[in-house]
Design an enzyme around this catalytic site. Structure first.
Site, PDB file in Angstrom:
ATOM      1  N   HIS A  39       0.852  -1.195   0.000  1.00 58.51           N
ATOM      2  CA  HIS A  39       0.000   0.000   0.000  1.00 58.51           C
ATOM      3  C   HIS A  39       0.889   1.245   0.000  1.00 58.51           C
ATOM      4  O   HIS A  39       2.107   1.144   0.086  1.00 58.51           O
ATOM      5  CB  HIS A  39      -0.983  -0.009   1.168  1.00 58.51           C
ATOM      6  CG  HIS A  39      -0.379   0.098   2.524  1.00 58.51           C
ATOM      7  ND1 HIS A  39       0.409  -0.890   3.087  1.00 58.51           N
ATOM      8  CD2 HIS A  39      -0.434   1.098   3.477  1.00 58.51           C
ATOM      9  CE1 HIS A  39       0.784  -0.524   4.303  1.00 58.51           C
ATOM     10  NE2 HIS A  39       0.297   0.677   4.562  1.00 58.51           N
ATOM     11  N   HIS A  61       1.426   3.974   1.958  1.00 64.30           N
ATOM     12  CA  HIS A  61       1.929   4.770   3.081  1.00 64.30           C
ATOM     13  C   HIS A  61       3.458   4.881   3.052  1.00 64.30           C
ATOM     14  O   HIS A  61       4.159   3.939   2.683  1.00 64.30           O
ATOM     15  CB  HIS A  61       1.450   4.192   4.417  1.00 64.30           C
ATOM     16  CG  HIS A  61      -0.010   4.462   4.668  1.00 64.30           C
ATOM     17  ND1 HIS A  61      -0.771   3.738   5.565  1.00 64.30           N
ATOM     18  CD2 HIS A  61      -0.851   5.381   4.126  1.00 64.30           C
ATOM     19  CE1 HIS A  61      -2.011   4.202   5.573  1.00 64.30           C
ATOM     20  NE2 HIS A  61      -2.089   5.191   4.702  1.00 64.30           N
ATOM     21  N   ASP A  68       5.861   4.839   5.185  1.00 63.65           N
ATOM     22  CA  ASP A  68       6.747   3.910   5.898  1.00 63.65           C
ATOM     23  C   ASP A  68       6.820   2.542   5.214  1.00 63.65           C
ATOM     24  O   ASP A  68       7.530   1.651   5.673  1.00 63.65           O
ATOM     25  CB  ASP A  68       6.340   3.772   7.368  1.00 63.65           C
ATOM     26  CG  ASP A  68       4.948   3.209   7.566  1.00 63.65           C
ATOM     27  OD1 ASP A  68       4.045   3.550   6.774  1.00 63.65           O
ATOM     28  OD2 ASP A  68       4.732   2.430   8.512  1.00 63.65           O
ATOM     29  N   HIS A  69       6.120   2.413   4.090  1.00 63.28           N
ATOM     30  CA  HIS A  69       6.170   1.172   3.304  1.00 63.28           C
ATOM     31  C   HIS A  69       6.805   1.376   1.928  1.00 63.28           C
ATOM     32  O   HIS A  69       7.252   0.408   1.315  1.00 63.28           O
ATOM     33  CB  HIS A  69       4.758   0.597   3.136  1.00 63.28           C
ATOM     34  CG  HIS A  69       4.175   0.118   4.431  1.00 63.28           C
ATOM     35  ND1 HIS A  69       4.022  -1.216   4.744  1.00 63.28           N
ATOM     36  CD2 HIS A  69       3.745   0.798   5.519  1.00 63.28           C
ATOM     37  CE1 HIS A  69       3.519  -1.327   5.961  1.00 63.28           C
ATOM     38  NE2 HIS A  69       3.338  -0.112   6.448  1.00 63.28           N
ATOM     39  N   HIS A  78      -7.499  -0.665   5.580  1.00 68.67           N
ATOM     40  CA  HIS A  78      -6.468   0.272   6.069  1.00 68.67           C
ATOM     41  C   HIS A  78      -6.276   1.370   5.020  1.00 68.67           C
ATOM     42  O   HIS A  78      -6.271   2.565   5.345  1.00 68.67           O
ATOM     43  CB  HIS A  78      -5.180  -0.509   6.307  1.00 68.67           C
ATOM     44  CG  HIS A  78      -4.040   0.305   6.818  1.00 68.67           C
ATOM     45  ND1 HIS A  78      -4.037   0.880   8.072  1.00 68.67           N
ATOM     46  CD2 HIS A  78      -2.848   0.627   6.251  1.00 68.67           C
ATOM     47  CE1 HIS A  78      -2.898   1.538   8.247  1.00 68.67           C
ATOM     48  NE2 HIS A  78      -2.158   1.395   7.158  1.00 68.67           N
ATOM     49  N   ASP A 100      -0.278  -3.775   6.481  1.00 65.25           N
ATOM     50  CA  ASP A 100      -0.934  -3.261   7.687  1.00 65.25           C
ATOM     51  C   ASP A 100      -2.401  -3.680   7.775  1.00 65.25           C
ATOM     52  O   ASP A 100      -3.197  -3.013   8.433  1.00 65.25           O
ATOM     53  CB  ASP A 100      -0.860  -1.727   7.714  1.00 65.25           C
ATOM     54  CG  ASP A 100       0.547  -1.210   8.006  1.00 65.25           C
ATOM     55  OD1 ASP A 100       1.441  -2.021   8.290  1.00 65.25           O
ATOM     56  OD2 ASP A 100       0.737   0.026   7.928  1.00 65.25           O
ATOM     57  N   HIS A 120       4.660  -4.520  11.324  1.00 67.53           N
ATOM     58  CA  HIS A 120       4.981  -3.744  12.530  1.00 67.53           C
ATOM     59  C   HIS A 120       5.092  -4.632  13.766  1.00 67.53           C
ATOM     60  O   HIS A 120       4.417  -5.654  13.867  1.00 67.53           O
ATOM     61  CB  HIS A 120       3.905  -2.683  12.814  1.00 67.53           C
ATOM     62  CG  HIS A 120       3.896  -1.557  11.837  1.00 67.53           C
ATOM     63  ND1 HIS A 120       4.691  -0.445  11.976  1.00 67.53           N
ATOM     64  CD2 HIS A 120       3.180  -1.370  10.697  1.00 67.53           C
ATOM     65  CE1 HIS A 120       4.469   0.385  10.961  1.00 67.53           C
ATOM     66  NE2 HIS A 120       3.556  -0.164  10.172  1.00 67.53           N
TER      67      HIS A 120
END
Length: 268
Positions: A60, A62, A64-65, A118, A141, A179
């Protein structure tokens, strides 16, 4: 850094930021990375293990990915697989449910699942079980050890559907989420389902791992089904606990229970 091995392919756990896990799937020569939010730990792991990157897999959009993708592409000109229903500039091969991808450089086929909730276009990658080797799930996530992702874009109904797809995988499927949220998720789970013996045992096991500075991931689908309230929201005891806590007016539909559960976790 820990390694969980199978016969031909291994998975390197690469910690990043405060609590992210980036996954390097490799055969000792070539490697594919899942959700590289930061390039530096991936470049270091590749170098330390004598590996050449051959593919990038994204679940996805985001930061942090995906944040490390541009820097990785400066070092390795590789295909970038990602969700067809999200706009990610670096993606060269958009994929979605029904697609099976052959990962370049590795003897690895991954089936793609659409798992919105998400984010609207979130996907997961599944390597089917083979011989004695269990299936692998890279779920970003959507599903966490002991929890699920926040609903930033999707609806509770979408997340229920997505989690249902993942819960339908074989019980021994290894769950590689993104995570280290496990202990905080389990603290919430114990409040929601205080009489769950499997959950009480899991808290002990996972707490011991963290005290040894070991990852609690991967878990398995079977463990999640026995202890994760977001896969257990149909259990009468959970709905009763929500009513008791003033989080649900009355025992209603499973959707109402799940919605109340997710809202409670947001504030927990």
């Amino acid at each position: 850094m820990t390694i969980s091995s199978t016969h031909a392919l291994s998975i390197l756990t690469v910690p990043a930021f405060r609590d992210n896990y980036l996954w390097l799937i490799h055969d000792g020569v070539h490697a594919a990375v899942v959700d590289p939010g930061d390039a530096k730990p991936i470049l270091a792991a590749l170098k330390a293990n004598g590996l050449k990157l051959t593919a990038i897999l994204l679940t996805h959009h985001h930061a942090d990915h995906i944040g490390g993708v541009p820097e990785l592409l400066q070092h390795y000109q590789v295909p970038v697989f990602g969700p067809r229903n999200e706009t990610i500039a670096a993606v060269t091969l958009p994929v979605g449910e029904g697609k099976t991808i052959e990962v370049p450089g590795l003897a690895l086929k991954l089936n793609v699942l659409d798992v919105p909730g998400h984010t609207m276009g979130h996907i997961a990658y599944v390597r089917a079980a083979s011989g004695d080797e269990p299936a692998w799930l890279f779920c970003g996530d959507t599903l966490f050890a002991g929890g699920c992702g926040r609903l930033f874009e999707g609806t509770p109904a979408q997340m229920i559907s997505s989690l249902g797809k993942l819960a339908a995988l074989p019980d021994d499927t290894l769950v590689y989420c993104a995570h280290e949220y496990t202990l905080s998720n389990l603290r919430f789970a114990r409040v929601v389902e205080p009489d769950n013996v499997a959950l009480q045992q899991r808290v002990k096991v996972e707490t011991d791992k963290r005290e040894r500075d070991e990852p609690t991931v991967p878990s398995t689908i079977g463990i999640e089904k026995a202890t994760n309230p977001f896969l257990r929201y149909r259990e009468p005891a959970i709905a009763e606990q929500l009513v008791k806590a003033g989080r649900l007016d009355r025992i209603d539909t499973p959707l109402a229970t799940f919605t109340a559960l997710r809202l409670w976790k947001n504030d927990f």
